[in-house]
Scaffold this motif. Sequence first.
Motif, PDB file in Angstrom:
ATOM      1  N   ALA A  38       0.830  -1.199   0.000  1.00 34.15           N
ATOM      2  CA  ALA A  38       0.000   0.000   0.000  1.00 34.15           C
ATOM      3  C   ALA A  38       0.870   1.257   0.000  1.00 34.15           C
ATOM      4  O   ALA A  38       0.580   2.223  -0.718  1.00 34.15           O
ATOM      5  CB  ALA A  38      -0.926   0.002   1.217  1.00 34.15           C
ATOM      6  N   ALA A  39       1.945   1.247   0.777  1.00 33.06           N
ATOM      7  CA  ALA A  39       2.850   2.399   0.808  1.00 33.06           C
ATOM      8  C   ALA A  39       3.538   2.586  -0.541  1.00 33.06           C
ATOM      9  O   ALA A  39       3.705   3.721  -1.009  1.00 33.06           O
ATOM     10  CB  ALA A  39       3.888   2.228   1.912  1.00 33.06           C
ATOM     11  N   ALA A  40       3.935   1.487  -1.174  1.00 33.55           N
ATOM     12  CA  ALA A  40       4.562   1.588  -2.493  1.00 33.55           C
ATOM     13  C   ALA A  40       3.573   2.132  -3.526  1.00 33.55           C
ATOM     14  O   ALA A  40       3.937   2.940  -4.383  1.00 33.55           O
ATOM     15  CB  ALA A  40       5.088   0.225  -2.935  1.00 33.55           C
ATOM     16  N   GLY A  41       2.326   1.720  -3.437  1.00 34.65           N
ATOM     17  CA  GLY A  41       1.310   2.238  -4.343  1.00 34.65           C
ATOM     18  C   GLY A  41       1.090   3.731  -4.169  1.00 34.65           C
ATOM     19  O   GLY A  41       0.919   4.468  -5.143  1.00 34.65           O
ATOM     20  N   GLN A  42       1.119   4.186  -2.923  1.00 34.89           N
ATOM     21  CA  GLN A  42       0.969   5.620  -2.670  1.00 34.89           C
ATOM     22  C   GLN A  42       2.165   6.399  -3.206  1.00 34.89           C
ATOM     23  O   GLN A  42       2.006   7.489  -3.767  1.00 34.89           O
ATOM     24  CB  GLN A  42       0.799   5.857  -1.171  1.00 34.89           C
ATOM     25  CG  GLN A  42      -0.492   5.294  -0.637  1.00 34.89           C
ATOM     26  CD  GLN A  42      -0.518   5.215   0.879  1.00 34.89           C
ATOM     27  OE1 GLN A  42       0.470   5.481   1.544  1.00 34.89           O
ATOM     28  NE2 GLN A  42      -1.668   4.853   1.424  1.00 34.89           N
ATOM     29  N   ALA A  94       0.063  14.023  -0.769  1.00 30.45           N
ATOM     30  CA  ALA A  94       0.787  13.637   0.445  1.00 30.45           C
ATOM     31  C   ALA A  94       0.046  14.108   1.695  1.00 30.45           C
ATOM     32  O   ALA A  94      -0.029  13.367   2.694  1.00 30.45           O
ATOM     33  CB  ALA A  94       2.200  14.206   0.409  1.00 30.45           C
ATOM     34  N   GLN A  95      -0.514  15.304   1.667  1.00 30.84           N
ATOM     35  CA  GLN A  95      -1.278  15.801   2.812  1.00 30.84           C
ATOM     36  C   GLN A  95      -2.515  14.941   3.061  1.00 30.84           C
ATOM     37  O   GLN A  95      -2.847  14.631   4.206  1.00 30.84           O
ATOM     38  CB  GLN A  95      -1.686  17.265   2.589  1.00 30.84           C
ATOM     39  CG  GLN A  95      -0.537  18.229   2.597  1.00 30.84           C
ATOM     40  CD  GLN A  95       0.168  18.270   3.930  1.00 30.84           C
ATOM     41  OE1 GLN A  95      -0.454  18.227   4.980  1.00 30.84           O
ATOM     42  NE2 GLN A  95       1.485  18.331   3.879  1.00 30.84           N
ATOM     43  N   ARG A  96      -3.191  14.540   1.987  1.00 34.25           N
ATOM     44  CA  ARG A  96      -4.378  13.704   2.139  1.00 34.25           C
ATOM     45  C   ARG A  96      -4.020  12.337   2.703  1.00 34.25           C
ATOM     46  O   ARG A  96      -4.696  11.814   3.593  1.00 34.25           O
ATOM     47  CB  ARG A  96      -5.095  13.537   0.793  1.00 34.25           C
ATOM     48  CG  ARG A  96      -6.401  12.758   0.899  1.00 34.25           C
ATOM     49  CD  ARG A  96      -7.046  12.560  -0.455  1.00 34.25           C
ATOM     50  NE  ARG A  96      -6.156  12.027  -1.453  1.00 34.25           N
ATOM     51  CZ  ARG A  96      -5.815  10.733  -1.563  1.00 34.25           C
ATOM     52  NH1 ARG A  96      -6.306   9.861  -0.724  1.00 34.25           N
ATOM     53  NH2 ARG A  96      -5.017  10.338  -2.522  1.00 34.25           N
ATOM     54  N   LEU A  97      -2.921  11.756   2.231  1.00 26.17           N
ATOM     55  CA  LEU A  97      -2.493  10.456   2.734  1.00 26.17           C
ATOM     56  C   LEU A  97      -2.082  10.530   4.201  1.00 26.17           C
ATOM     57  O   LEU A  97      -2.369   9.615   4.980  1.00 26.17           O
ATOM     58  CB  LEU A  97      -1.341   9.913   1.883  1.00 26.17           C
ATOM     59  CG  LEU A  97      -1.701   9.539   0.451  1.00 26.17           C
ATOM     60  CD1 LEU A  97      -0.450   9.182  -0.332  1.00 26.17           C
ATOM     61  CD2 LEU A  97      -2.691   8.397   0.431  1.00 26.17           C
ATOM     62  N   ALA A 101      -3.804   8.575   7.347  1.00 29.30           N
ATOM     63  CA  ALA A 101      -3.006   7.771   8.277  1.00 29.30           C
ATOM     64  C   ALA A 101      -3.257   8.206   9.717  1.00 29.30           C
ATOM     65  O   ALA A 101      -3.366   7.365  10.615  1.00 29.30           O
ATOM     66  CB  ALA A 101      -1.525   7.889   7.939  1.00 29.30           C
ATOM     67  N   LYS A 102      -3.354   9.508   9.954  1.00 31.23           N
ATOM     68  CA  LYS A 102      -3.628   9.987  11.306  1.00 31.23           C
ATOM     69  C   LYS A 102      -5.022   9.591  11.756  1.00 31.23           C
ATOM     70  O   LYS A 102      -5.242   9.255  12.919  1.00 31.23           O
ATOM     71  CB  LYS A 102      -3.470  11.505  11.373  1.00 31.23           C
ATOM     72  CG  LYS A 102      -2.036  11.948  11.382  1.00 31.23           C
ATOM     73  CD  LYS A 102      -1.937  13.455  11.495  1.00 31.23           C
ATOM     74  CE  LYS A 102      -0.493  13.899  11.451  1.00 31.23           C
ATOM     75  NZ  LYS A 102      -0.365  15.361  11.533  1.00 31.23           N
ATOM     76  N   ALA A 103      -5.987   9.629  10.845  1.00 30.99           N
ATOM     77  CA  ALA A 103      -7.361   9.266  11.194  1.00 30.99           C
ATOM     78  C   ALA A 103      -7.483   7.785  11.516  1.00 30.99           C
ATOM     79  O   ALA A 103      -8.304   7.397  12.339  1.00 30.99           O
ATOM     80  CB  ALA A 103      -8.306   9.638  10.060  1.00 30.99           C
ATOM     81  N   SER A 104      -6.660   6.955  10.882  1.00 29.68           N
ATOM     82  CA  SER A 104      -6.717   5.516  11.151  1.00 29.68           C
ATOM     83  C   SER A 104      -5.965   5.139  12.417  1.00 29.68           C
ATOM     84  O   SER A 104      -6.036   3.998  12.858  1.00 29.68           O
ATOM     85  CB  SER A 104      -6.166   4.734   9.961  1.00 29.68           C
ATOM     86  OG  SER A 104      -4.767   4.939   9.842  1.00 29.68           O
TER      87      SER A 104
END
Length: 119
Positions: A38-42, A94-97, A101-104
């Motif tokens: 998932a990180a590589a996809g982002q 990047a801000q959205r990702l 991540a913070k919300a999860s």
Amino acid sequence: MSLPPESREEAIARLNKSASDLEARTAPPLSHEAAGQAAAGQAWRIIADLFGGVFVGLAIGAILDRFAGTGPWGMIGGVLLGFAVSVFMAWRTAQRLMAEAKASGVEPQSVPFDEDEED
């Protein structure tokens, strides 16, 4: 004993909360491999934003040069404008990702510095 009457919006909100709680309890945890993919996809998405903006700007500049006869200035301006737009789009992604991540509840872990490098 009967329940007090609730509005339709309150009932929908209560059912949505119950459904999200159930989904959180039944969702399988991500493995390390799936999290890495998932990180590589982002990362690939951010890279595609960077290159896509430059190439679109280049194409628009080339079309402008072709039909307006402006010489290389359309391509130069298109590349610069495309680069600026692509940096903005990558920053926004990047801000959205990071917000997701913070919300999860996932906290980023630091990677220790390895001083044992061979020359």
